[in-house]
Design an enzyme around this catalytic site. Structure first.
Site, short mmCIF file in Angstrom:
data_model
loop_
_atom_site.label_atom_id
_atom_site.label_comp_id
_atom_site.label_asym_id
_atom_site.label_seq_id
_atom_site.Cartn_x
_atom_site.Cartn_y
_atom_site.Cartn_z
N LEU A 66 0.83 -1.21 0.00
CA LEU A 66 0.00 0.00 0.00
C LEU A 66 0.86 1.25 0.00
O LEU A 66 2.02 1.22 0.42
CB LEU A 66 -0.91 -0.03 1.23
CG LEU A 66 -1.91 -1.20 1.24
CD1 LEU A 66 -2.50 -1.42 2.64
CD2 LEU A 66 -3.03 -0.95 0.22
N PRO A 67 0.27 2.40 -0.43
CA PRO A 67 1.11 3.58 -0.67
C PRO A 67 1.70 4.27 0.56
O PRO A 67 2.87 4.63 0.53
CB PRO A 67 0.19 4.52 -1.45
CG PRO A 67 -1.19 4.01 -1.28
CD PRO A 67 -1.09 2.55 -0.97
N THR A 97 6.47 0.40 1.95
CA THR A 97 7.47 1.21 2.67
C THR A 97 6.71 2.23 3.48
O THR A 97 6.15 3.18 2.92
CB THR A 97 8.40 1.93 1.67
OG1 THR A 97 8.90 0.98 0.76
CG2 THR A 97 9.54 2.62 2.40
N LYS A 172 14.96 -0.25 5.01
CA LYS A 172 14.42 0.18 3.71
C LYS A 172 14.50 1.70 3.55
O LYS A 172 14.83 2.21 2.48
CB LYS A 172 12.96 -0.32 3.60
CG LYS A 172 12.17 0.23 2.45
CD LYS A 172 12.66 -0.24 1.10
CE LYS A 172 11.75 0.29 -0.01
NZ LYS A 172 12.38 0.21 -1.33
N LYS A 241 7.64 10.58 0.22
CA LYS A 241 7.19 9.97 1.47
C LYS A 241 8.34 9.20 2.14
O LYS A 241 8.58 9.32 3.35
CB LYS A 241 6.01 9.05 1.15
CG LYS A 241 5.49 8.20 2.27
CD LYS A 241 5.84 6.72 2.18
CE LYS A 241 5.64 6.04 0.88
NZ LYS A 241 6.05 4.67 0.77
P1 NAD Z 1 0.80 1.88 -6.36
O1 NAD Z 1 0.13 3.18 -6.09
O2 NAD Z 1 1.03 1.46 -7.77
O3 NAD Z 1 0.00 0.67 -5.63
C1 NAD Z 1 -0.70 0.84 -4.43
C2 NAD Z 1 -2.04 0.13 -4.56
O4 NAD Z 1 -2.76 0.28 -3.34
C3 NAD Z 1 -2.93 0.71 -5.67
O5 NAD Z 1 -3.39 -0.33 -6.53
C4 NAD Z 1 -4.07 1.36 -4.91
O6 NAD Z 1 -5.31 1.32 -5.61
C5 NAD Z 1 -4.12 0.52 -3.67
N1 NAD Z 1 -4.78 1.18 -2.53
C6 NAD Z 1 -4.69 2.48 -2.14
N2 NAD Z 1 -5.47 2.69 -1.06
C7 NAD Z 1 -6.04 1.50 -0.76
C8 NAD Z 1 -6.94 1.08 0.26
N3 NAD Z 1 -7.40 1.92 1.19
N4 NAD Z 1 -7.33 -0.21 0.26
C9 NAD Z 1 -6.88 -1.09 -0.68
N5 NAD Z 1 -6.03 -0.74 -1.68
C10 NAD Z 1 -5.62 0.54 -1.70
O7 NAD Z 1 2.17 1.93 -5.55
P2 NAD Z 1 3.44 0.94 -5.70
O8 NAD Z 1 4.48 1.62 -6.54
O9 NAD Z 1 2.98 -0.43 -6.04
O10 NAD Z 1 3.99 0.99 -4.21
C11 NAD Z 1 3.39 0.24 -3.15
C12 NAD Z 1 4.33 0.30 -1.95
O11 NAD Z 1 5.58 -0.31 -2.30
C13 NAD Z 1 4.65 1.72 -1.49
O12 NAD Z 1 4.73 1.76 -0.09
C14 NAD Z 1 5.99 2.01 -2.14
O13 NAD Z 1 6.74 2.98 -1.43
C15 NAD Z 1 6.63 0.63 -2.11
N6 NAD Z 1 7.65 0.36 -3.14
C16 NAD Z 1 7.48 0.78 -4.42
C17 NAD Z 1 8.47 0.49 -5.37
C18 NAD Z 1 8.34 0.92 -6.82
O14 NAD Z 1 9.37 0.92 -7.53
N7 NAD Z 1 7.16 1.26 -7.33
C19 NAD Z 1 9.62 -0.21 -5.00
C20 NAD Z 1 9.74 -0.66 -3.68
C21 NAD Z 1 8.75 -0.36 -2.76
#
Ligand code: NAD
Length: 297
Positions: A66-67, A97, A172, A241
Site C-alpha cells: 500500500l502507498p 514502505t 528500507k 514519502k
Molecule cells: P501503487 O500506487 O502502484 O499501488 C498501491 C495500490 O494500493 C494501488 O493499486 C491502490 O489502488 C491501492 N490502494 C490504495 N489505497 C487502498 C486502500 N485503502 N485499500 C486497498 N487498496 C488501496 O504503488 P506501488 O508503486 O505499487 O507501491 C506500493 C508500496 O511499495 C509503497 O509503499 C511504495 O513505497 C513501495 N515500493 C514501491 C516500489 C516501486 O518501484 N514502485 C519499489 C519498492 C517499494
C-alpha cells in the site's frame, strides 16, 4: 488444495508480486480500491473480496502493498472493514514502505488480537517485482521467519533485519534515502555536464566506468531518462514519502541528516512542479528546466 493467501493493494509492486504467487501455485484472495488493479488477477483465478476484513476472513496469511503509512493503518485497523476484524487471519505481512512508526503501532494493536505482524519492505522496483529478484527485508521473530521463508522467497532474496517490528522498515528507509540521493545528485551532475557541451550518453558511460557510478547512473538514466520515457515505475509522491519518513526518524533519534534534508526538498520541488503521480525520474526534468538543457541520447 494449494494454500490460500490474502493480498491487499495490488498496484505497480503488489500486482506483479501477487502474479508470482499465482505462478508458484498459491491460491489468492485479493482486495484493492481499484478494479483496474484486481482485474488481471481475478482473470487468473484470484478471488475478489469486498474489503480487507473479508480477505482476512478467508486467508490465514495476508500481504499488504500500500502507498502510505495512513493507508496501512486504515487497512489493518479500521473498525469497519480492517484486517483486524477478519476471523481467519493469523499473520499480516506489510510489503509497503511505511516507516518503523506505523509498523510498531499496528504490530501492537494486532498483537492484542493474537495476530502476528511481519514488516517486509522490498527493493528492486517493478522489474524486480516481476522477475522475483527483489531484496526482501524482514523483521519478525526467528520462528516466523523460518515458516514464512518459502513464500517470501517467491519475491526475491531474503534478509532477516531483526526481530523487533520496524527494523526492516528502517533498513528500507536507509536504502531509499540513498537511491533518491543518487537520483538528485546524478541529475545535477548530468545537467551541468550537458550544459558544458558533453554528450549525455558519453557522460553516463564515463560515470558508469568510474567512481561516481550509482543506481541512478547505472539503471534510471540509461533506462528512463536518456531515452526520454520517464517511466521507471516509482512515483515522486512515494519517493518523497520515503525520504520524509527517513529524515523524520533520524531527527527523532538525534541523527542530523543535512544531505537527506536537501534531497527531501528536491523531491518536494519535483512533486510541486510535476505532481505526486509523476515518475520520480522527473527529478531530472527539474534540473533540465533550471539548466535549460535536455539530458538525452
Ligand atoms: P501503487 O500506487 O502502484 O499501488 C498501491 C495500490 O494500493 C494501488 O493499486 C491502490 O489502488 C491501492 N490502494 C490504495 N489505497 C487502498 C486502500 N485503502 N485499500 C486497498 N487498496 C488501496 O504503488 P506501488 O508503486 O505499487 O507501491 C506500493 C508500496 O511499495 C509503497 O509503499 C511504495 O513505497 C513501495 N515500493 C514501491 C516500489 C516501486 O518501484 N514502485 C519499489 C519498492 C517499494
Amino acid at each position: 488444495m494449494a494454500d490460500l493467501l490474502g493480498f491487499v493493494g495490488v498496484g505497480r509492486m503488489g500486482g506483479p508480486m501477487a502474479n508470482r504467487l499465482i505462478d508458484a501455485g498459491y491460491r489468492l484472495c485479493v482486495y484493492d480500491v481499484s478494479n483496474e488493479a484486481t482485474g488481471p488477477l481475478v482473470a487468473r483465478g484470484a478471488e475478489l473480496a469486498a474489503s480487507p476484513a473479508e480477505v482476512a476472513s478467508m486467508a490465514e496469511t495476508v500481504f499488504m502493498s500500500l502507498p502510505t503509512p495512513d493507508v496501512v493503518r486504515e487497512v489493518a485497523l479500521s473498525g469497519n472493514g480492517g484486517l483486524i476484524n477478519g476471523s481467519t487471519v493469523r499473520t499480516v505481512i506489510d510489503l509497503s514502505t511505511t516507516g518503523p512508526g506505523v509498523a510498531t503501532e499496528v504490530a501492537g494493536k494486532l498483537a492484542e488480537r493474537k495476530i502476528a505482524w511481519v514488516d517486509s519492505p522490498v527493493s528492486g522496483g517493478v522489474s524486480g517485482a516481476k522477475a522475483g529478484t527483489l531484496a526482501v527485508m524482514v523483521s519478525c521473530p526467528k520462528p516466523a521467519y523460518r515458516t514464512l521463508g518459502p513464500v517470501l522467497k517467491v519475491f526475491g532474496k531474503l534478509f532477516h533485519a531483526g526481530e523487533k517490528p520496524g527494523l526492516a522498515q528502517t533498513a528500507k528507509l536507509a536504502n531509499n534515502l540513498l537511491a533518491a540521493t543518487a537520483m538528485v545528485a546524478t541529475s545535477e551532475a548530468m545537467a551541468m555536464g550537458v550544459k558544458a557541451g558533453l554528450d549525455a550518453k558519453v557522460l553516463i558511460d564515463i560515470i558508469n566506468a568510474s567512481s561516481g557510478r550509482n543506481s541512478a547512473s547505472q539503471d534510471k538514466f540509461p533506462r528512463a531518462i536518456l531515452p526520454r520515457t520517464f517511466d521507471f515505475g516509482f512515483a515522486t509522491g512515494l519517493s518523497y514519502k520515503d525520504v520524509r519518513l527517513c529524515v523524520e526518524e533520524a531527527e527523532a533519534m538525534g541523527v542530523p541528516m543535512v544531505v537527506g534534508g536537501a534531497v527531501r526538498e528536491m523531491l518536494a520541488v519535483t512533486r510541486a512542479r510535476f505532481g505526486a503521480g509523476s515518475d520520480f525520474t522527473f527529478i531530472a526534468k527539474v534540473l533540465e528546466e533550471w539548466a535549460g538543457v535536455e539530458i538525452k541520447g
